[in-house]
Design an enzyme around this catalytic site. Structure first.
Site, PDB file in Angstrom:
ATOM      1  N   HIS A  47       3.561   4.032   5.368  1.00  0.00           N
ATOM      2  CA  HIS A  47       3.582   5.100   5.033  1.00  0.00           C
ATOM      3  C   HIS A  47       4.162   6.533   5.184  1.00  0.00           C
ATOM      4  O   HIS A  47       3.443   7.061   6.449  1.00  0.00           O
ATOM      5  CB  HIS A  47       1.912   5.541   4.021  1.00  0.00           C
ATOM      6  CG  HIS A  47       1.880   4.138   3.044  1.00  0.00           C
ATOM      7  ND1 HIS A  47       2.079   4.170   1.852  1.00  0.00           N
ATOM      8  CD2 HIS A  47       0.447   3.808   2.784  1.00  0.00           C
ATOM      9  CE1 HIS A  47       1.616   3.239   0.764  1.00  0.00           C
ATOM     10  NE2 HIS A  47       0.588   2.604   1.931  1.00  0.00           N
ATOM     11  N   TYR A 111      -4.166  10.464  -1.268  1.00  0.00           N
ATOM     12  CA  TYR A 111      -3.490   8.557  -2.076  1.00  0.00           C
ATOM     13  C   TYR A 111      -3.214   8.052  -1.012  1.00  0.00           C
ATOM     14  O   TYR A 111      -3.227   6.205  -1.185  1.00  0.00           O
ATOM     15  CB  TYR A 111      -2.251   8.999  -2.911  1.00  0.00           C
ATOM     16  CG  TYR A 111      -1.587   8.203  -3.082  1.00  0.00           C
ATOM     17  CD1 TYR A 111      -1.431   6.580  -4.772  1.00  0.00           C
ATOM     18  CD2 TYR A 111      -0.141   8.057  -2.265  1.00  0.00           C
ATOM     19  CE1 TYR A 111      -0.994   6.176  -4.737  1.00  0.00           C
ATOM     20  CE2 TYR A 111       0.324   6.540  -3.030  1.00  0.00           C
ATOM     21  CZ  TYR A 111       0.418   5.537  -3.816  1.00  0.00           C
ATOM     22  OH  TYR A 111       1.101   4.145  -4.488  1.00  0.00           O
TER      23      TYR A 111
END
Length: 118
Positions: A47, A111
């Site tokens: 990520h 998130y």
């Protein structure tokens, strides 16, 4: 811009090269003036949340980062990677990109933290 990238065949190999991969991401982003807001390397995906000038399209950013980091990982870890990635390559061709727009960087970070184990 947030992006999720996976190695080919989703092999869990990134933890074995995490240090050099982290360095490679940071060097590429520094060279192209992309500010890393968050970087999480899991065994089978990454990520990455970056801030960049609007003249850089999200797909251009992802393409540059993926191609350069792949080349560097092969140069540094060929003997390991050849056991996982027959026929070359490193990253999957696909990737996820999301842009923040009016969303705060704190929301994006939350998130990433929630989806870290996905």
């Amino acid at each position: 811009m947030g992006t999720t990238e996976c190695p080919k065949y989703r092999h869990s190999v990134l933890d074995e090269i995490e240090q050099s991969l982290d360095t490679s991401f940071r060097e590429v982003c520094n060279e192209y003036n992309y500010e890393i807001l968050s970087l999480h390397i899991s065994p089978d995906h990454v990520h990455l949340f970056v801030s960049a000038h609007p003249k850089n399209s999200p797909s251009e950013i992802a393409r540059k980062i993926k191609s350069i980091t792949a080349r560097e990982m092969w140069q540094q870890h060929e003997s390991l990677l050849e056991n996982y990635f027959w026929g070359g390559g490193f990253w999957e061709e696909s990737y996820y990109i999301g842009t923040a727009g009016e969303v705060s960087s704190q929301t994006i970070e939350q998130y990433i933290e929630r989806t870290e184990h996905v």
